[in-house]
Structure formats: C-alpha cells, structure tokens
Design an enzyme around this catalytic site. Sequence first.
Site, PDB file in Angstrom:
ATOM      1  N   ASP A 189      44.017  44.111  44.910  1.00 54.96           N
ATOM      2  CA  ASP A 189      45.434  44.447  44.780  1.00 54.96           C
ATOM      3  C   ASP A 189      46.160  43.159  44.387  1.00 54.96           C
ATOM      4  OD1 ASP A 189      48.128  44.966  45.148  1.00 54.96           O
ATOM      5  OD2 ASP A 189      47.898  45.912  47.103  1.00 54.96           O
ATOM      6  N   HIS A 190      46.662  43.106  43.159  1.00 56.85           N
ATOM      7  CA  HIS A 190      47.256  41.857  42.661  1.00 56.85           C
ATOM      8  C   HIS A 190      48.578  41.513  43.361  1.00 56.85           C
ATOM      9  CE1 HIS A 190      47.206  38.458  40.167  1.00 56.85           C
ATOM     10  NE2 HIS A 190      46.726  39.009  39.066  1.00 56.85           N
ATOM     11  N   ARG A 191      49.131  42.427  44.109  1.00 54.98           N
ATOM     12  CA  ARG A 191      50.314  42.106  44.902  1.00 54.98           C
ATOM     13  C   ARG A 191      49.938  41.233  46.094  1.00 54.98           C
ATOM     14  NH1 ARG A 191      52.196  47.976  46.496  1.00 54.98           N
ATOM     15  NH2 ARG A 191      50.031  47.836  47.212  1.00 54.98           N
TER      16      ARG A 191
END
Length: 252
Positions: free
Chosen positions: A220-222
């Site tokens: 999850d790039h967040r």
Amino acid sequence: MTTDTIDEALAGRLELIGLPRGSYAVKPHDRLRRVIAQRMTESARDIPHFPLGMEIGLDALLAARAAHNGGEGAARVSVNDLVVKAAALALIEVPEANVSYVPEGMLQHAHADVAVAVAIKGGLMTPIVREAEGKSVTAIAAELKDLADRAQRFRLQPDEYTGGTFTVSNLGMFGVTSFGSIINPPQAAILSVGAARTRPVLRDGALAEEQVMTVTLTCDHRALDGATGARWLKAFRALIEAPARLFEGAGA
C-alpha cells in the site's frame, strides 16, 4: 422486480455483449462471494498498490526442514509454515512495514499477526496466526493446520479471520511460479509466494543447480515506500536463506 424480470434484464444485457440465451447458466452469488467481491473491489479501487519481486534461494531452508522433519518424534513443518515464521520475524525487524494506514494517522502494530490465504469451497478465507513472531514454527504449523481445517468447514470465529497485520498467499503447490495479490485491508502488504524451481548457478567455477522461489510483496503506497518494502524483503530473504532462527524453540 420479480425473479423472471431480473433474469430477463440480465439476459438482455448479456445479449448486448454477444452471449446468446441458452449459452450459459446463472449461479447466484452466495454471501461469501459477495463479501469477497466487495472487499477486493474496494481494495483495488481505493488502495494504491505497487509490487516488489525477489528471487530467494531455498537450498538451506529445504535442507533444514528435511533435517527437522526427519528427527525422531519431530512435529513436521511445511515450507509455508516457515514462510509465515520468517514473515513475522521480518515484520519485527522492519517495523515500518508492520503498519496500517488510516486517515487519522499510521497504526504501528506491536505484534506480527500473519494471515494465511486458504482456499475453501466457493472462495477464500484468511485465518490469522496471532503474535506469530513469538511462536515456534511447530506451534505455527499446528495452529495453521487447525485453522485451515476449520476454515474448510466454515467453523472459524470472526476474530480468527478479521484484522491481522500482514497476509501470506502461497500458490506454489499449484505450480504457479510468480503472481501478485490484492491487499487485504486494513493491512499494508501481502506476500505472494511462488513454486520452488531449479536454476543453474556457477559455484567455484563449476556449474551447479539450486532451488529458488519468487516472492512478490504487494504494498500500500500510502503506508509503505519502495525502500521500506525492499528492506522488508531483504530481511525476509536473509531468514529464508539462513534459516537457523526459524527453528529456534521448535523442539519435537
């Protein structure tokens, strides 16, 4: 709307995409499939996924597993049990990967609660080994066997398959060598494990063979940047390729 009306409406839509009446049967979705479809659609839509792949040598792990399982009275363990243990230890070593994103901030998890994807009739469940970092690989093996068995019989309690901080999905037993998975919210990553395969290598100037597997960490790039995911994979590979720590406290 009556069932007949719904069927007619569906038939009309399918005819528009070239599926004539009588060429298919409609099997209504059960509750499990509806939940899976909803959660995976939300994950793919709302979470910015990115994959990181790595090849990992298996010779040392397979030798250590064979020695353990061959011991008198030994409790047998699988490669997947060892992967779960290694994933848990790597999450503790790289705590920045053991997180969950929420709008209010980043959740830093105190333990590695590792979910394992289990195929069941009509879908998939992800029972969780809680605090896997502190359990022996033999304890993990016994727990996973029980969880998978009860998952097949739809006997899991909600707290046994909801939550978790990380998921392992292994399709190696089907001969799949490499794949990527959709993240299981609220987790920030999922590890996809492919089948072992043989590749040629040069050792001391001579041609030899080694067993390797390809793993893909979907992030999850967040919550995770590429460097964090890479550090986690590096820690995971070190544990698999030098597996002594995985067997600590395993006993018989």
